[in-house]
Design an enzyme around this catalytic site. Structure first.
Site, short mmCIF file in Angstrom:
data_model
loop_
_atom_site.label_atom_id
_atom_site.label_comp_id
_atom_site.label_asym_id
_atom_site.label_seq_id
_atom_site.Cartn_x
_atom_site.Cartn_y
_atom_site.Cartn_z
N HIS A 261 -47.37 21.29 26.48
CA HIS A 261 -45.75 21.31 25.47
C HIS A 261 -46.21 20.23 24.58
CE1 HIS A 261 -41.60 20.56 26.90
NE2 HIS A 261 -41.90 19.57 26.02
N GLU A 262 -46.83 19.96 24.93
CA GLU A 262 -46.93 18.13 23.11
C GLU A 262 -47.26 19.36 22.52
OE1 GLU A 262 -44.74 16.50 22.79
OE2 GLU A 262 -44.58 15.62 24.74
N HIS B 221 -45.68 22.08 20.18
CA HIS B 221 -44.28 20.91 19.24
C HIS B 221 -45.22 21.23 18.58
CE1 HIS B 221 -40.97 19.89 21.74
NE2 HIS B 221 -41.56 19.27 22.09
N GLY C 211 -43.63 12.18 27.11
CA GLY C 211 -44.52 12.63 26.00
C GLY C 211 -43.35 12.67 24.87
N CYS D 295 -37.15 18.91 27.80
CA CYS D 295 -37.67 18.59 26.43
C CYS D 295 -36.66 17.88 26.04
CB CYS D 295 -37.94 19.31 25.64
SG CYS D 295 -38.32 19.24 23.84
N LEU D 296 -37.21 16.73 25.19
CA LEU D 296 -36.64 15.59 24.42
C LEU D 296 -36.01 16.34 23.82
CD1 LEU D 296 -38.43 11.91 24.71
CD2 LEU D 296 -36.76 13.11 26.84
N GLN E 135 -40.69 15.63 16.62
CA GLN E 135 -39.67 15.53 17.63
C GLN E 135 -38.76 15.05 17.06
OE1 GLN E 135 -40.71 15.27 21.00
NE2 GLN E 135 -38.97 16.95 21.81
NI NI Z 1 -40.59 18.59 24.62
#
Ligand code: NI
Length: 167
Positions: free
Chosen positions: A135-136, A139, A46, A93-94, A51
Site C-alpha cells: 500500500h505505501e 503511494h 502507515g 487509506c488515510l 500523502q
Molecule cells: Ni494510503
C-alpha cells in the site's frame, strides 16, 4: 512533532511519482517523526510522504498503531524484491477516509530498503505488514488502492466518498 494535513483522493499531488531520498538530514528525521505522529493521530498503520505533499520515496509503517515502538519501521527508497502467496482482506487509506474495501495482496513481501545511513537492508512482512508494504509503496508510485478496482466500482466508491466528505 506535528500532525500534518493529509492530502485526499482527487488531489493531483497524490498521483505524482516520487524521487529517491538522498543523504539523511535532520529535516528528514523531523518529517519521519511527523509522519508517525500523523499516522497515529489518524489511527493508521502507515503513511507515505506524498500523502503530506512531499514527493520523496519515504514512508512509515507501524502495524501496532503506536502500541509497540519496536514495530515502527521507516521505508526509504524501498523496492519489492519478492512476493509470495496471497491474502484477501479489507484495506483503507488515510487519504480516502471512510472507505474500506476488500483487496487481494500478497501474503508475504520482501523489500530491499535503505537505512538512514545509506546501507541496504532486507525487510520481510507478512499479513498486515505485507499489505502495508504494498500500500505505501503504491503511494510512492502515485497509486491509490482504489485504482485496483474497475471504473464502475471506482465511481461508486468515489460517490460514497464524496458524500461522506461533504458530511
Ligand atoms: Ni494510503
Amino acid at each position: 512533532m506535528a500532525v500534518l494535513p493529509v492530502l485526499t483522493w482527487g488531489d493531483p499531488r497524490l498521483k505524482k511519482n516520487s524521487e529517491d531520498v538522498g543523504a539523511w538530514t535532520p529535516e528528514l528525521e523531523q518529517l519521519v517523526a511527523d509522519l508517525f505522529e500523523t499516522s497515529l493521530h489518524e489511527e493508521g498503520v502507515g503513511l507515505a510522504a506524498p500523502q503530506v505533499g512531499v514527493n520523496l520515496n519515504l514512508a512509515v509503517i507501524d502495524c501496532s498503531c503506536g502500541e509497540d515502538p519496536e514495530q515502527k519501521l521507516v521505508l526509504i527508497n524501498p523496492e519489492i524484491t519478492k512476493e509470495e502467496g496471497s491474502q484477501v482482506g479489507p484495506e483503507g487509506c488515510l487519504s480516502i477516509p471512510g472507505i474500506r474495501e476488500v483487496l487481494e495482496r500478497p501474503q508475504k513481501v520482501t523489500l530491499r530498503n535503505r537505512t538512514r545511513d545509506g546501507a541496504w537492508e532486507e525487510q520481510i512482512g507478512e499479513d498486515l505488514k505485507a499489505r502495508a508494504f504494498c500500500h505505501e509503496i503504491d503511494h510512492l508510485r502515485g497509486r491509490l488502492f482504489v485504482e485496483y478496482f474497475g471504473p464502475v466500482k471506482r465511481q461508486i466508491l468515489q460517490k460514497k466518498y464524496l458524500k461522506q466528505a461533504r458530511g
